[in-house]
Motif scaffolding. Structure first.
Motif, PDB file in Angstrom:
ATOM      1  N   ASP A 182       8.126 -13.836   6.913  1.00  0.00           N
ATOM      2  CA  ASP A 182       6.691 -13.850   7.225  1.00  0.00           C
ATOM      3  C   ASP A 182       6.398 -13.397   8.662  1.00  0.00           C
ATOM      4  OD1 ASP A 182       6.926 -15.212   4.784  1.00  0.00           O
ATOM      5  OD2 ASP A 182       5.315 -16.613   5.239  1.00  0.00           O
ATOM      6  N   LEU A 183       7.125 -13.952   9.619  1.00  0.00           N
ATOM      7  CA  LEU A 183       6.777 -13.697  11.025  1.00  0.00           C
ATOM      8  C   LEU A 183       7.579 -12.541  11.628  1.00  0.00           C
ATOM      9  CD1 LEU A 183       5.287 -14.348  13.627  1.00  0.00           C
ATOM     10  CD2 LEU A 183       6.914 -16.201  14.051  1.00  0.00           C
ATOM     11  N   VAL A 184       8.913 -12.653  11.559  1.00  0.00           N
ATOM     12  CA  VAL A 184       9.714 -11.561  12.131  1.00  0.00           C
ATOM     13  C   VAL A 184       9.468 -10.279  11.327  1.00  0.00           C
ATOM     14  CG1 VAL A 184      12.032 -10.813  12.796  1.00  0.00           C
ATOM     15  CG2 VAL A 184      11.437 -13.239  12.899  1.00  0.00           C
ATOM     16  N   GLY A 185       9.289 -10.439  10.017  1.00  0.00           N
ATOM     17  CA  GLY A 185       8.988  -9.270   9.165  1.00  0.00           C
ATOM     18  C   GLY A 185       7.689  -8.592   9.584  1.00  0.00           C
ATOM     19  N   THR A 186       6.689  -9.393   9.930  1.00  0.00           N
ATOM     20  CA  THR A 186       5.409  -8.810  10.385  1.00  0.00           C
ATOM     21  C   THR A 186       5.619  -8.038  11.683  1.00  0.00           C
ATOM     22  OG1 THR A 186       4.181 -10.615   9.342  1.00  0.00           O
ATOM     23  CG2 THR A 186       3.018  -9.355  11.020  1.00  0.00           C
ATOM     24  N   PHE A 187       6.413  -8.619  12.581  1.00  0.00           N
ATOM     25  CA  PHE A 187       6.721  -7.885  13.821  1.00  0.00           C
ATOM     26  C   PHE A 187       7.412  -6.557  13.502  1.00  0.00           C
ATOM     27  CE2 PHE A 187       9.915  -6.649  16.977  1.00  0.00           C
ATOM     28  CZ  PHE A 187       9.081  -6.369  18.047  1.00  0.00           C
ATOM     29  N   HIS A 188       8.422  -6.607  12.630  1.00  0.00           N
ATOM     30  CA  HIS A 188       9.148  -5.373  12.281  1.00  0.00           C
ATOM     31  C   HIS A 188       8.194  -4.315  11.733  1.00  0.00           C
ATOM     32  CE1 HIS A 188      13.300  -7.546  11.722  1.00  0.00           C
ATOM     33  NE2 HIS A 188      12.967  -7.399  12.987  1.00  0.00           N
ATOM     34  N   VAL A 189       7.320  -4.730  10.823  1.00  0.00           N
ATOM     35  CA  VAL A 189       6.424  -3.767  10.167  1.00  0.00           C
ATOM     36  C   VAL A 189       5.462  -3.152  11.195  1.00  0.00           C
ATOM     37  CG1 VAL A 189       4.536  -3.557   8.486  1.00  0.00           C
ATOM     38  CG2 VAL A 189       6.614  -4.816   7.870  1.00  0.00           C
ATOM     39  N   LEU A 190       4.848  -3.991  12.020  1.00  0.00           N
ATOM     40  CA  LEU A 190       3.863  -3.450  12.971  1.00  0.00           C
ATOM     41  C   LEU A 190       4.543  -2.657  14.083  1.00  0.00           C
ATOM     42  CD1 LEU A 190       2.034  -5.287  11.292  1.00  0.00           C
ATOM     43  CD2 LEU A 190       0.826  -5.868  13.399  1.00  0.00           C
ATOM     44  N   ARG A 191       5.697  -3.148  14.517  1.00  0.00           N
ATOM     45  CA  ARG A 191       6.423  -2.459  15.597  1.00  0.00           C
ATOM     46  C   ARG A 191       6.858  -1.057  15.160  1.00  0.00           C
ATOM     47  NH1 ARG A 191       8.567   0.272  18.493  1.00  0.00           N
ATOM     48  NH2 ARG A 191      10.062  -0.076  20.182  1.00  0.00           N
ATOM     49  N   GLN A 192       7.362  -0.977  13.934  1.00  0.00           N
ATOM     50  CA  GLN A 192       7.817   0.318  13.438  1.00  0.00           C
ATOM     51  C   GLN A 192       6.649   1.228  13.056  1.00  0.00           C
ATOM     52  OE1 GLN A 192      10.670   1.431  13.881  1.00  0.00           O
ATOM     53  NE2 GLN A 192      12.365   0.207  13.099  1.00  0.00           N
ATOM     54  N   ALA A 193       5.510   0.630  12.704  1.00  0.00           N
ATOM     55  CA  ALA A 193       4.346   1.444  12.311  1.00  0.00           C
ATOM     56  C   ALA A 193       3.639   2.059  13.516  1.00  0.00           C
ATOM     57  CB  ALA A 193       3.348   0.577  11.538  1.00  0.00           C
ATOM     58  N   HIS A 194       3.742   1.405  14.671  1.00  0.00           N
ATOM     59  CA  HIS A 194       2.884   1.760  15.802  1.00  0.00           C
ATOM     60  C   HIS A 194       2.883   3.263  16.108  1.00  0.00           C
ATOM     61  CE1 HIS A 194       1.977   2.334  20.151  1.00  0.00           C
ATOM     62  NE2 HIS A 194       0.909   1.659  19.769  1.00  0.00           N
ATOM     63  N   ALA A 195       4.065   3.849  16.141  1.00  0.00           N
ATOM     64  CA  ALA A 195       4.165   5.275  16.495  1.00  0.00           C
ATOM     65  C   ALA A 195       3.467   6.170  15.468  1.00  0.00           C
ATOM     66  CB  ALA A 195       5.643   5.673  16.601  1.00  0.00           C
ATOM     67  N   HIS A 196       3.302   5.654  14.274  1.00  0.00           N
ATOM     68  CA  HIS A 196       2.759   6.487  13.186  1.00  0.00           C
ATOM     69  C   HIS A 196       1.296   6.209  12.882  1.00  0.00           C
ATOM     70  CE1 HIS A 196       6.903   7.580  12.406  1.00  0.00           C
ATOM     71  NE2 HIS A 196       7.221   6.317  12.221  1.00  0.00           N
ATOM     72  N   LEU A 197       0.691   5.244  13.582  1.00  0.00           N
ATOM     73  CA  LEU A 197      -0.712   4.904  13.281  1.00  0.00           C
ATOM     74  C   LEU A 197      -1.653   5.965  13.829  1.00  0.00           C
ATOM     75  CD1 LEU A 197      -0.652   1.094  14.148  1.00  0.00           C
ATOM     76  CD2 LEU A 197      -1.130   2.066  11.884  1.00  0.00           C
ATOM     77  N   ARG A 198      -2.727   6.232  13.094  1.00  0.00           N
ATOM     78  CA  ARG A 198      -3.715   7.182  13.603  1.00  0.00           C
ATOM     79  C   ARG A 198      -4.400   6.573  14.820  1.00  0.00           C
ATOM     80  NH1 ARG A 198      -5.382  11.640  11.414  1.00  0.00           N
ATOM     81  NH2 ARG A 198      -4.857  11.131   9.258  1.00  0.00           N
TER      82      ARG A 198
END
Ligand code: HXC
Ligand code: NAP
Length: 273
Positions: free
Chosen positions: A117-133
């Motif tokens: 729930d928590l570390v997974g959310t960090f992983h998802v947002l951290r890895q997404a950041h470079a690709h967000l519009r």
């Protein structure tokens, strides 16, 4: 009844998007013309979701990835962005849960829920950041009433989801300057889902008790949550960021807490025994 907001050709990624509430959100965006990527652990769930979402006629991509694996999450984004371009909307909703008193919970049992729930959310947002519009990207985390209502049998999920809420608020500060909005949806009891069956209504009696506890006297539907997600991701919500928005039929203290604790009294005893 579903909100009509055009997301034609927008790239929407739903992590943990192959079943339940998050799949309902993915489906709503697919209906509105989005290019949808869904990701989760199990190949069979990913294949079934892609098959089902494909019936709406739009472009769909499925990736197998566990949110606990930082590199696998990164590969999932690289793959989906190569296919559908920068991410307009990111939903992070992978979660795990079970009913158990803290004194009976193993270290690994506590850790597994925090990791998903928590570390997974960090992983998802951290890895997404470079690709967000940027500007324009919208991120929605899926939290739960346990984040602010203390509930027995929920030490692991309460701690994890409270972390998710504060993480949402902090990233709204850090990413706001780049034109990225972050919000969170806190669902109440949503009918037909794994979380609801497992935690609140394991028997027909539990189910009826739970219903009577909801101020609006009904359970939520997948559409109730999906409509809020469509709105929060849309330009109509352009000035909303850092918000934790409940969608719970009128009060998690009154409804979710007594129903979940009633279910927990019987279930956690049988686990310990
Ligand atoms: C006590 C338990 C347990 C239980 C597992 N464990 N189930 N402890 N009571 N019922 C312990 C195990 O003994 C083990 O510890 C540790 O947890 C990890 O278990 P695994 O089965 O190895 O983990 P894994 O295969 O990674 O599965 C993770 C999971 C599982 C969380 C345990 O339930 C899962 O994958 N859930 C995903 C689906 C889900 O839960 N959806 C509902 C989300 S609802 P030891 O020490 O033995 O190694 C939600 C909020 C809903 O989030 C709110 C409703 C209002
Ligand atoms: P669900 O159907 O079990 O959904 C969980 C999703 O996350 C599935 O797609 C699952 O697919 C995926 N997932 C689980 N662990 C994962 C991992 N380690 N890595 C990647 N994906 C993973 O449960 P739900 O009840 O609809 O809950 C969805 C969200 O709503 C959760 O965040 C939950 O906390 C929240 N919520 C639900 C309710 C409710 O009434 N149901 C109430 C409040 C909050 P795989 O198994 O294939 O990985």
């Amino acid at each position: 009844m579903q909100l009509g907001i055009d997301f034609t050709d927008r790239h929407v990624v739903v992590f943990g998007g192959t079943t339940g509430i998050n799949f309902g959100i993915a489906e709503a965006f697919a209906r509105q013309g989005a290019r949808v990527t869904v990701a989760s652990r199990k190949r069979e769930n990913v294949d079934a979701a892609v098959d089902s979402l494909g019936r709406h006629g739009g472009a769909v991509h499925g990736v197998v990835a566990d949110v606990r694996d930082f590199d696998a999450v990164g590969r999932a984004f690289a793959e989906s962005v190569a296919r559908f371009g920068p991410i307009d909307v990111l939903i992070s909703g992978a979660a795990g849960n079970f009913l158990c008193e803290a004194k009976d919970m193993s270290s690994n049992g506590f850790k597994v829920v925090v990791d998903i729930d928590l570390v997974g959310t960090f992983h998802v947002l951290r890895q997404a950041h470079a690709h967000l519009r940027k500007p324009g990207g919208a991120v929605i985390n899926i939290t739960a009433p346990q984040s602010f209502v203390p509930m027995r049998y929920q030490a692991h999920a309460s701690a994890a989801k409270a972390g998710v809420d504060q993480f949402t608020r902090v990233l709204a500060l850090e990413w706001g300057g780049e034109g990225v909005r972050l919000n969170s949806i806190s669902p109440g009891p949503i009918d037909g889902t794994e979380g609801f069956r497992k935690l609140m209504a394991p028997t027909p009696e539990d189910r009826e008790f739970a219903r009577t506890q909801v101020p609006l006297q009904r359970f939520g539907s997948l559409d109730d949550i999906a409509n809020l997600a469509l709105f929060l991701a849309s330009p109509y919500a352009a000035y909303i960021s850092g918000a934790i928005v409940p969608c719970d039929g009128g009060g998690a203290f009154e409804s979710v807490k007594p129903a979940l604790e009633a279910a927990g009294r019987s279930l956690s005893t049988s686990w310990v025994a």
